[in-house]
Design a protein around this motif. Structure first.
Motif, PDB file in Angstrom:
ATOM      1  N   LEU A 157      37.686  44.666  62.160  1.00 38.89           N
ATOM      2  CA  LEU A 157      37.458  45.525  61.001  1.00 38.89           C
ATOM      3  C   LEU A 157      38.446  45.198  59.878  1.00 38.89           C
ATOM      4  N   GLN A 158      39.707  45.058  60.220  1.00 39.04           N
ATOM      5  CA  GLN A 158      40.714  44.738  59.210  1.00 39.04           C
ATOM      6  C   GLN A 158      40.433  43.376  58.577  1.00 39.04           C
ATOM      7  N   GLY A 159      40.085  42.412  59.395  1.00 33.85           N
ATOM      8  CA  GLY A 159      39.776  41.083  58.874  1.00 33.85           C
ATOM      9  C   GLY A 159      38.539  41.086  57.993  1.00 33.85           C
ATOM     10  N   LEU A 160      37.513  41.801  58.423  1.00 34.03           N
ATOM     11  CA  LEU A 160      36.281  41.857  57.635  1.00 34.03           C
ATOM     12  C   LEU A 160      36.493  42.593  56.310  1.00 34.03           C
ATOM     13  N   GLU A 161      37.304  43.648  56.328  1.00 36.56           N
ATOM     14  CA  GLU A 161      37.598  44.348  55.080  1.00 36.56           C
ATOM     15  C   GLU A 161      38.299  43.418  54.095  1.00 36.56           C
ATOM     16  N   ALA A 162      39.240  42.627  54.586  1.00 38.00           N
ATOM     17  CA  ALA A 162      39.935  41.668  53.722  1.00 38.00           C
ATOM     18  C   ALA A 162      38.972  40.588  53.233  1.00 38.00           C
ATOM     19  N   PHE A 163      38.081  40.147  54.113  1.00 41.12           N
ATOM     20  CA  PHE A 163      37.087  39.133  53.736  1.00 41.12           C
ATOM     21  C   PHE A 163      36.168  39.667  52.640  1.00 41.12           C
ATOM     22  N   VAL A 164      35.661  40.873  52.808  1.00 44.96           N
ATOM     23  CA  VAL A 164      34.765  41.473  51.816  1.00 44.96           C
ATOM     24  C   VAL A 164      35.462  41.595  50.462  1.00 44.96           C
ATOM     25  N   ALA A 165      36.706  42.022  50.482  1.00 44.04           N
ATOM     26  CA  ALA A 165      37.452  42.150  49.219  1.00 44.04           C
ATOM     27  C   ALA A 165      37.616  40.785  48.546  1.00 44.04           C
ATOM     28  N   ALA A 166      37.976  39.758  49.325  1.00 39.90           N
ATOM     29  CA  ALA A 166      38.171  38.417  48.762  1.00 39.90           C
ATOM     30  C   ALA A 166      36.854  37.827  48.268  1.00 39.90           C
ATOM     31  N   ALA A 167      35.793  37.990  49.050  1.00 40.59           N
ATOM     32  CA  ALA A 167      34.488  37.448  48.651  1.00 40.59           C
ATOM     33  C   ALA A 167      33.968  38.165  47.410  1.00 40.59           C
ATOM     34  N   SER A 168      34.134  39.483  47.344  1.00 37.41           N
ATOM     35  CA  SER A 168      33.694  40.241  46.168  1.00 37.41           C
ATOM     36  C   SER A 168      34.443  39.797  44.923  1.00 37.41           C
ATOM     37  N   ALA A 169      35.756  39.616  45.069  1.00 39.70           N
ATOM     38  CA  ALA A 169      36.556  39.176  43.929  1.00 39.70           C
ATOM     39  C   ALA A 169      36.101  37.801  43.455  1.00 39.70           C
ATOM     40  N   GLU A 170      35.822  36.903  44.391  1.00 36.85           N
ATOM     41  CA  GLU A 170      35.380  35.555  44.015  1.00 36.85           C
ATOM     42  C   GLU A 170      34.012  35.597  43.342  1.00 36.85           C
ATOM     43  N   LEU A 171      33.098  36.421  43.855  1.00 35.41           N
ATOM     44  CA  LEU A 171      31.772  36.541  43.245  1.00 35.41           C
ATOM     45  C   LEU A 171      31.866  37.127  41.840  1.00 35.41           C
TER      46      LEU A 171
END
Length: 159
Positions: free
Chosen positions: A134-148
């Motif tokens: 969950l912690q890893g996925l939350e960080a991934f979503v934040a990074a992917a959203s920022a990149e998009l």
């Protein structure tokens, strides 16, 4: 399965495992049919959900497709009641695309089926591993959203 003994895996290793997980998710989610919608049409629905009122050219750019192909995708989605088209307030020649109420309901149902399939798998994991995931996925979503969002800001967008 993580093969590195390093406490800090390299991005390439994480990308490989993430890609493998994504492929397994596609298989898992593929068991729950999304008829009458193809994978390309699902992408259209997801894009419209987050970009209400975009025009056809912007949607085609987001899909990496041509306006005529994208228009045909939207025709089929409009025929099943998932997409609505409306004239732009700026130009009568331009159409804006919107997800209909029925389209929103469809996406909610798809997400619900996907989450149920995931819950079955996640229930088999130890709680500590679920927490780490969950912690890893939350960080991934934040990074992917920022990149998009960054890519959208630098890309040529037609509003």
């Amino acid at each position: 399965m993580v093969t590195s003994s390093s406490p800090r895996p390299e991005p390439a290793e994480v990308a490989r495992v993430t890609s493998e997980a994504a492929e397994l998710l596609e298989i898992l989610w593929g068991r729950a049919p999304t008829t009458p919608v193809s994978a390309s049409q699902m992408r259209v629905l997801f894009i419209l959900e987050h970009n209400e009122g975009i025009n056809l050219r912007t949607l085609a750019d987001a899909l990496g497709s041509t306006p005529p192909s994208t228009s045909r995708l939207c025709d089929r989605l409009q025929a099943v009641g998932y997409v609505e088209r409306a004239a732009s307030s700026i130009s009568r020649r331009e159409l804006r695309l919107y997800l209909s109420r029925r389209g929103r309901t469809f996406l909610a149902e798809v997400r619900s089926r996907r989450e149920q399939a995931l819950e079955s798998v996640l229930a088999q994991m130890p709680a500590a591993k679920r927490t780490a995931l969950l912690q890893g996925l939350e960080a991934f979503v934040a990074a992917a959203s920022a990149e998009l969002h960054e890519a959208e800001g630098t890309g040529a967008r037609t509003a």
